[in-house]
Write an enzyme that holds these catalytic residues in place. Sequence first.
Site, PDB file in Angstrom:
ATOM      1  CG  HIS A 102      -0.238  -0.095   2.529  1.00  0.00           C
ATOM      2  ND1 HIS A 102       0.165  -1.307   3.050  1.00  0.00           N
ATOM      3  CD2 HIS A 102       0.156   0.841   3.412  1.00  0.00           C
ATOM      4  CE1 HIS A 102       0.764  -1.103   4.198  1.00  0.00           C
ATOM      5  NE2 HIS A 102       0.800   0.190   4.450  1.00  0.00           N
ATOM      6  CG  HIS A 104       0.971   5.586   4.126  1.00  0.00           C
ATOM      7  ND1 HIS A 104       0.173   5.488   5.234  1.00  0.00           N
ATOM      8  CD2 HIS A 104       1.774   4.483   4.140  1.00  0.00           C
ATOM      9  CE1 HIS A 104       0.478   4.376   5.904  1.00  0.00           C
ATOM     10  NE2 HIS A 104       1.451   3.753   5.264  1.00  0.00           N
TER      11      HIS A 104
HETATM   12  P1  AMP Z   1       2.009   0.651   7.270  1.00  0.00           P
HETATM   13  O1  AMP Z   1       2.786   0.946   8.510  1.00  0.00           O
HETATM   14  O2  AMP Z   1       2.532   1.362   6.062  1.00  0.00           O
HETATM   15  O3  AMP Z   1       1.852  -0.851   7.088  1.00  0.00           O
HETATM   16  O4  AMP Z   1       0.600   1.301   7.511  1.00  0.00           O
HETATM   17  C1  AMP Z   1      -0.601   0.630   7.661  1.00  0.00           C
HETATM   18  C2  AMP Z   1      -1.657   1.686   7.740  1.00  0.00           C
HETATM   19  O5  AMP Z   1      -2.900   1.043   7.688  1.00  0.00           O
HETATM   20  C3  AMP Z   1      -1.632   2.540   9.015  1.00  0.00           C
HETATM   21  O6  AMP Z   1      -1.517   3.901   8.662  1.00  0.00           O
HETATM   22  C4  AMP Z   1      -2.982   2.224   9.675  1.00  0.00           C
HETATM   23  O7  AMP Z   1      -3.543   3.350  10.282  1.00  0.00           O
HETATM   24  C5  AMP Z   1      -3.811   1.745   8.497  1.00  0.00           C
HETATM   25  N1  AMP Z   1      -4.874   0.804   8.808  1.00  0.00           N
HETATM   26  C6  AMP Z   1      -4.815  -0.294   9.603  1.00  0.00           C
HETATM   27  N2  AMP Z   1      -5.994  -0.944   9.606  1.00  0.00           N
HETATM   28  C7  AMP Z   1      -6.820  -0.242   8.782  1.00  0.00           C
HETATM   29  C8  AMP Z   1      -8.179  -0.398   8.369  1.00  0.00           C
HETATM   30  N3  AMP Z   1      -8.935  -1.401   8.804  1.00  0.00           N
HETATM   31  N4  AMP Z   1      -8.687   0.519   7.515  1.00  0.00           N
HETATM   32  C9  AMP Z   1      -7.946   1.543   7.069  1.00  0.00           C
HETATM   33  N5  AMP Z   1      -6.658   1.744   7.419  1.00  0.00           N
HETATM   34  C10 AMP Z   1      -6.118   0.866   8.272  1.00  0.00           C
END
Ligand code: AMP
Length: 141
Positions: A102, A104
């Site tokens: 993903h 951001h």
């Molecule tokens: P990363 O550290 O790049 O893996 O970031 C994962 C991101 O996913 C974080 O910014 C979380 O806030 C976000 N996240 C986790 N669970 C969910 C969810 N169910 N829906 C939307 N965002 C999420």
Amino acid sequence: MTYDNANIFAKILRGEIPCHKVYEDQDTIAFMDIMPQAPGHMLVVPKAASRNLLDADPATLGKLMAVVQKVAVAAKAAFAADGVRISQFNEAPAGQTVFHLHVHVIPMHEGQRLGHHGGKQEDGAVLAANAEKMKATLAKV
Ligand code: AMP
């Protein structure tokens, strides 16, 4: 490291858990980050399975980045931002917490300090309103 299809974004992609979706096409989905580091923080996610950028198909990355650009341009307009931060983490030591690729997309304002990564869960009504704002902007750009 292998891909675990029980990760939370795989569940969102299968429709098993909800999200505040802003964009979807054949290959990619974008939705509001549930713990935004700034208002309007979104995630752009390919439907193809990979843990992160390191094991992704380059063709997937190409399609993903085209959507990242589209979402970033719309985010700047929708949230009247001065800039847009794009970030992406690969494996836990680099800050990755969800192991499905993903990117951001975070609207930034002059002088603004970002909240903590994975900090506080946002109110559902705020996320829904921000998703509507984005969808309306994406429909115009
Ligand atoms: P990363 O550290 O790049 O893996 O970031 C994962 C991101 O996913 C974080 O910014 C979380 O806030 C976000 N996240 C986790 N669970 C969910 C969810 N169910 N829906 C939307 N965002 C999420």
